[in-house]
Write a protein that holds these residues in place. Structure first.
Motif, short mmCIF file in Angstrom:
data_model
loop_
_atom_site.label_atom_id
_atom_site.label_comp_id
_atom_site.label_asym_id
_atom_site.label_seq_id
_atom_site.Cartn_x
_atom_site.Cartn_y
_atom_site.Cartn_z
N LYS A 54 -17.63 35.27 9.32
CA LYS A 54 -19.56 35.18 8.35
C LYS A 54 -19.85 33.48 9.61
CE LYS A 54 -17.73 34.81 3.84
NZ LYS A 54 -17.60 33.88 2.32
N GLY A 55 -21.79 34.28 9.59
CA GLY A 55 -22.18 33.62 10.30
C GLY A 55 -22.43 33.75 11.44
N SER A 56 -21.40 34.80 12.12
CA SER A 56 -21.62 34.72 13.75
C SER A 56 -21.46 36.54 14.28
CB SER A 56 -20.62 33.63 14.02
OG SER A 56 -18.91 34.08 13.40
N ARG A 57 -21.79 36.71 15.57
CA ARG A 57 -21.36 37.97 15.38
C ARG A 57 -20.23 38.16 16.79
NH1 ARG A 57 -25.77 41.31 16.96
NH2 ARG A 57 -24.70 42.22 19.51
N SER A 58 -18.97 38.99 16.23
CA SER A 58 -18.11 39.54 17.38
C SER A 58 -18.43 39.76 18.25
CB SER A 58 -17.86 40.83 16.05
OG SER A 58 -17.69 42.05 16.59
N PRO A 59 -16.33 39.53 18.48
CA PRO A 59 -16.88 40.25 20.47
C PRO A 59 -17.68 41.35 20.33
CG PRO A 59 -15.01 38.72 19.70
CD PRO A 59 -15.76 38.87 18.67
N LEU A 60 -17.16 42.65 20.15
CA LEU A 60 -17.22 43.70 20.33
C LEU A 60 -19.48 43.83 19.70
CD1 LEU A 60 -14.72 45.72 18.68
CD2 LEU A 60 -15.04 45.80 20.45
N GLN A 61 -19.45 43.03 18.83
CA GLN A 61 -21.07 43.44 19.08
C GLN A 61 -21.75 42.99 20.13
OE1 GLN A 61 -21.14 41.41 15.12
NE2 GLN A 61 -22.73 43.18 14.26
N GLU A 62 -21.36 41.99 21.09
CA GLU A 62 -21.74 41.19 21.72
C GLU A 62 -21.54 42.00 23.11
OE1 GLU A 62 -24.15 38.53 22.08
OE2 GLU A 62 -23.96 38.39 19.96
N LEU A 63 -20.49 42.75 23.69
CA LEU A 63 -20.33 43.09 24.56
C LEU A 63 -21.49 44.70 24.14
CD1 LEU A 63 -19.19 44.75 26.55
CD2 LEU A 63 -17.18 45.74 25.26
N TYR A 64 -21.37 45.47 22.93
CA TYR A 64 -22.15 47.03 23.15
C TYR A 64 -23.36 47.26 22.50
CZ TYR A 64 -17.68 48.79 23.14
OH TYR A 64 -15.67 49.30 23.79
N ASP A 130 -5.79 36.83 18.29
CA ASP A 130 -6.57 35.77 18.15
C ASP A 130 -7.47 35.80 17.04
OD1 ASP A 130 -8.07 33.58 18.15
OD2 ASP A 130 -9.30 33.68 19.86
N GLU A 131 -6.93 35.36 16.01
CA GLU A 131 -7.73 35.87 14.86
C GLU A 131 -9.02 35.70 14.35
OE1 GLU A 131 -6.37 37.24 11.96
OE2 GLU A 131 -4.08 37.57 12.60
N ASP A 132 -9.67 33.73 15.12
CA ASP A 132 -10.77 33.79 15.22
C ASP A 132 -11.64 33.70 15.88
OD1 ASP A 132 -8.96 31.63 13.60
OD2 ASP A 132 -8.86 29.90 14.83
N HIS A 133 -11.57 34.17 16.80
CA HIS A 133 -12.52 35.09 18.02
C HIS A 133 -12.10 36.64 18.09
CE1 HIS A 133 -11.67 31.15 18.98
NE2 HIS A 133 -13.44 30.76 19.32
N GLU A 134 -11.20 37.28 17.39
CA GLU A 134 -11.82 38.81 17.14
C GLU A 134 -10.77 39.13 18.18
OE1 GLU A 134 -14.21 40.67 14.54
OE2 GLU A 134 -14.24 39.04 13.31
#
Length: 369
Positions: A54-64, A130-134
């Motif tokens: 909630k309230g943040s973007r996943s690393p996958l979103q930041e990558l692609y 790593d669950e917290d940072h996916e």
């Protein structure tokens, strides 16, 4: 009897509704197959399917689909901003090329979907979660995996650690300190493989192999490896071995180690030890789509890029320090001087997929048949 005007209109409406329904179903089918063929596009569509926090973007979103606002603002005009955007674009292109290289190699070597075997829990024991940072990290021994395990302990430690280098190396390798993908149920595994950013780090295969040999067979403290593997290698590869060498196994020559690796009996007995197992067999890149493939040769930049995508780069950097004992290309060249052409060719065949998959050229010092 001719149909009435009302009946004609009613039939026309029914036909139009049927046509619209069929057309809609056809479009849905097209979208479904497109999503199956293009998983990256599926992840990016409207930012859905990959953001679980909630309230943040996943690393996958930041990558692609990088966040524009996260790019640094400039004090004077747009020139530096253009440079920053160009750097980000070049980084994205570099990692796309690495992903494509893996895909092309898998296809070229007939590792197609029809021939893929089902992965077992044992196949997933190298994938740290790593669950917290996916994040999912597949660790490869002799490719900075100690420091990456330290970083993963900081990321998953809920504040217990702040500096990776404060964690002793032996503690980083305690399996209970990190959770691996094989500890989840099948639905949980599938969810994480689909939604988490998956990455691994690779190294020039023969440099990694020499590093493993130097660490495991030339250091006196590695008595467990000497007993477990050294004694077997000496017994099988050394003529007229002394009783002390057969008992201790602490003086294995590199030529004997190579002969052991290319001996067909070796892998019939048991799989390679993880320190000299191929990356292809450890991380299964033809079965698991890795979003990022970092390289030992660009370790610091690639590692910090992962941390940037995870949104932690403001307070966590990948630890780097100079090691005088680091295995170099020059050392590797020297170790291969006494390996026969026949054995060089056979050894290259063992690690050929790693060379091709991760775009490492045939070493200039090799004399292949």
């Amino acid at each position: 009897m001719k149909p009435t005007l009302f009946e004609v209109m009613r039939m026309s409406r029914i036909c139009r509704m049927a046509l619209v329904t069929c057309l809609g179903s056809f479009i849905l089918v097209i979208f479904y197959f497109q999503s199956m063929l293009h998983p990256v596009m599926r992840r990016n569509t409207f930012g859905m399917d990959i953001c679980c926090r909630k309230g943040s973007r996943s690393p996958l979103q930041e990558l692609y689909n990088p966040t524009q606002t996260k790019r640094p603002r400039l004090q004077s005009g747009s020139d530096l901003l253009k440079i920053t955007q160009l750097e980000l674009s070049n980084t994205a292109i570099l990692h796309q090329m690495r992903r494509d290289q893996v895909t092309d190699t898998c296809r070229a070597n007939s590792v197609t979907s029809r021939k893929r075997r089902v992965l077992t829990p044992n196949d997933l024991k190298h994938l740290v979660v790593d669950e917290d940072h996916e994040l999912i990290y597949c660790y490869v021994p002799k490719v900075a995996c100690t420091n990456w395990k330290r970083v993963m302990m900081v990321l998953t430690g809920r504040g217990k650690y702040s500096d990776p280098m404060e964690i002793p190396a032996n503690e980083a390798h305690v399996s209970a300190n990190l959770k691996t993908l094989n500890q989840y149920s099948i639905p949980e595994i599938n969810h994480r493989l689909k939604n988490y950013l998956k990455f691994l780090f690779v190294r020039e295969p023969f440099e990694r192999l020499v590093s493993a040999y130097r660490n495991k067979f030339t250091q006196k403290y590695n008595t467990s490896f000497h007993k477990r593997y050294g004694t077997k290698i000496v017994k099988r590869q050394r003529k007229n071995a002394t009783q002390e060498a057969l008992r201790k196994g602490d003086d294995v020559k590199f030529e004997e180690f190579v002969a052991y690796l290319i001996d067909p009996l070796t892998q019939r007995e048991e799989p390679f030890n993880e320190h000299w197992q191929t990356v292809y067999s450890l991380c299964h890149p033809c079965h698991i789509h890795y979003d990022l493939i970092g390289k030992y040769e660009t370790l610091e930049d690639d590692s910090n890029y992962v941390l940037q995508l995870a949104g932690v780069s403001s307070y966590l950097k990948f630890p780097t320090y100079a090691k005088s004992t680091k295995t170099t290309d020059e050392m590797t060249t020297e170790f291969f001087q006494n390996i026969s052409m026949e054995h060089q060719t056979q050894l290259y065949d063992v690690y050929k997929l790693d060379f091709l998959m991760f775009n490492y050229s045939v070493p200039s010092y090799l004399k292949l048949e």
